[in-house]
Design a protein around this motif. Structure first.
Motif, PDB file in Angstrom:
ATOM      1  N   MET A  40      32.167   6.989 -15.318  1.00  0.00           N
ATOM      2  CA  MET A  40      30.742   7.319 -15.452  1.00  0.00           C
ATOM      3  C   MET A  40      30.468   8.012 -16.786  1.00  0.00           C
ATOM      4  N   HIS A  41      31.436   8.744 -17.301  1.00  0.00           N
ATOM      5  CA  HIS A  41      31.273   9.394 -18.605  1.00  0.00           C
ATOM      6  C   HIS A  41      31.444   8.379 -19.740  1.00  0.00           C
ATOM      7  N   ALA A  99      25.892   6.896 -10.650  1.00  0.00           N
ATOM      8  CA  ALA A  99      27.094   7.663 -10.333  1.00  0.00           C
ATOM      9  C   ALA A  99      27.025   8.153  -8.891  1.00  0.00           C
ATOM     10  N   LEU A 100      28.098   7.923  -8.147  1.00  0.00           N
ATOM     11  CA  LEU A 100      28.210   8.400  -6.771  1.00  0.00           C
ATOM     12  C   LEU A 100      29.028   9.679  -6.802  1.00  0.00           C
ATOM     13  N   MET A 101      28.396  10.801  -6.418  1.00  0.00           N
ATOM     14  CA  MET A 101      29.055  12.098  -6.604  1.00  0.00           C
ATOM     15  C   MET A 101      29.005  12.978  -5.359  1.00  0.00           C
ATOM     16  N   PRO A 144      27.104  13.024 -15.046  1.00  0.00           N
ATOM     17  CA  PRO A 144      26.929  12.373 -16.344  1.00  0.00           C
ATOM     18  C   PRO A 144      25.818  13.087 -17.125  1.00  0.00           C
ATOM     19  N   LEU A 145      26.067  13.339 -18.385  1.00  0.00           N
ATOM     20  CA  LEU A 145      25.139  14.148 -19.175  1.00  0.00           C
ATOM     21  C   LEU A 145      23.952  13.374 -19.743  1.00  0.00           C
ATOM     22  N   ASP A 146      24.096  12.080 -19.934  1.00  0.00           N
ATOM     23  CA  ASP A 146      23.010  11.276 -20.488  1.00  0.00           C
ATOM     24  C   ASP A 146      22.082  10.858 -19.348  1.00  0.00           C
ATOM     25  N   ASP A 176      19.075  10.029 -19.327  1.00  0.00           N
ATOM     26  CA  ASP A 176      18.178   8.908 -19.615  1.00  0.00           C
ATOM     27  C   ASP A 176      18.807   7.579 -19.214  1.00  0.00           C
ATOM     28  N   ASN A 177      20.136   7.523 -19.174  1.00  0.00           N
ATOM     29  CA  ASN A 177      20.859   6.303 -18.815  1.00  0.00           C
ATOM     30  C   ASN A 177      21.648   6.453 -17.527  1.00  0.00           C
ATOM     31  N   SER A 178      21.339   7.489 -16.748  1.00  0.00           N
ATOM     32  CA  SER A 178      22.127   7.768 -15.546  1.00  0.00           C
ATOM     33  C   SER A 178      21.223   8.060 -14.359  1.00  0.00           C
ATOM     34  N   TYR A 179      21.715   7.692 -13.201  1.00  0.00           N
ATOM     35  CA  TYR A 179      21.102   8.115 -11.959  1.00  0.00           C
ATOM     36  C   TYR A 179      22.235   8.542 -11.042  1.00  0.00           C
TER      37      TYR A 179
END
Length: 176
Positions: free
Chosen positions: A115-116, A127-129, A138-140, A142-145
């Motif tokens: 995911m990183h 990302a499943l967390m 994930p730090l971005d 804008d491109n992550s859910y």
């Protein structure tokens, strides 16, 4: 990512795809810790759900696994009668994985380095967390859910494929 690995991965994908315009969906269900992993059947069920949606009927699905599980996963893909779905593992060089991630249109991954890496190559990721380590998200954004497990002691397996599909349907257009 060295051009050599981008080029070979691009060729690999072109050989798999129905058409050059079809999407590539990369799914990573495995982590070292079983509590951070999905079952392979959950990944296969997600592919089945996605293939029922018109937006993904022609997509190419790449399911990341360990090198020694490729044959087993390919057999399970056949048992599920999934088309355009392939087992994958970077077996020749480290750069194969980030090249595949960069050339994918969407990445769905349990909480691992994938995911990183998705953030690093600017590919949208779901990302499943677990709630146990929220600082590793994930730090971005804008491109992550992120889909969080409902309770602090839960495992990734508690996130159903239908929950992921609902998230894809409600967010993928805003993530991409």
């Amino acid at each position: 990512i060295p051009e050599e690995w981008l080029s070979s991965t691009r060729s690999y994908l072109q050989n798999l795809k129905k058409s050059s315009s079809s999407q590539t969906i990369f799914i990573n269900y495995l982590a070292k810790d079983p509590k951070r992993s999905w079952e392979v059947t959950q990944a296969l069920d997600l592919v089945r759900l996605m293939q029922q949606e018109s937006a993904y009927q022609n997509a190419t699905f790449i399911i990341n696994t360990l090198p020694d599980l490729i044959d087993s996963l390919n057999q399970q893909i056949q048992q599920y009668s999934l088309t355009n779905c392939y087992a994958y593992s970077a077996v020749d060089n480290f750069y194969q994985l980030p090249a595949m991630l960069k050339l994918s249109d969407l990445i769905i991954s349990v909480e691992t380095s994938i995911m990183h890496l998705a953030n690093a190559v600017k590919t949208p990721v779901i990302a499943l967390m677990r709630q146990r380590t929220p600082e590793w998200y994930p730090l971005d954004l804008d491109n992550s859910y992120i889909i969080w497990v409902n309770n602090k002691k839960g495992s990734i397996k508690d996130i159903s494929p239908s929950t992921v599909m609902s998230t894809i349907n409600s967010t993928v257009n805003t993530v991409q």
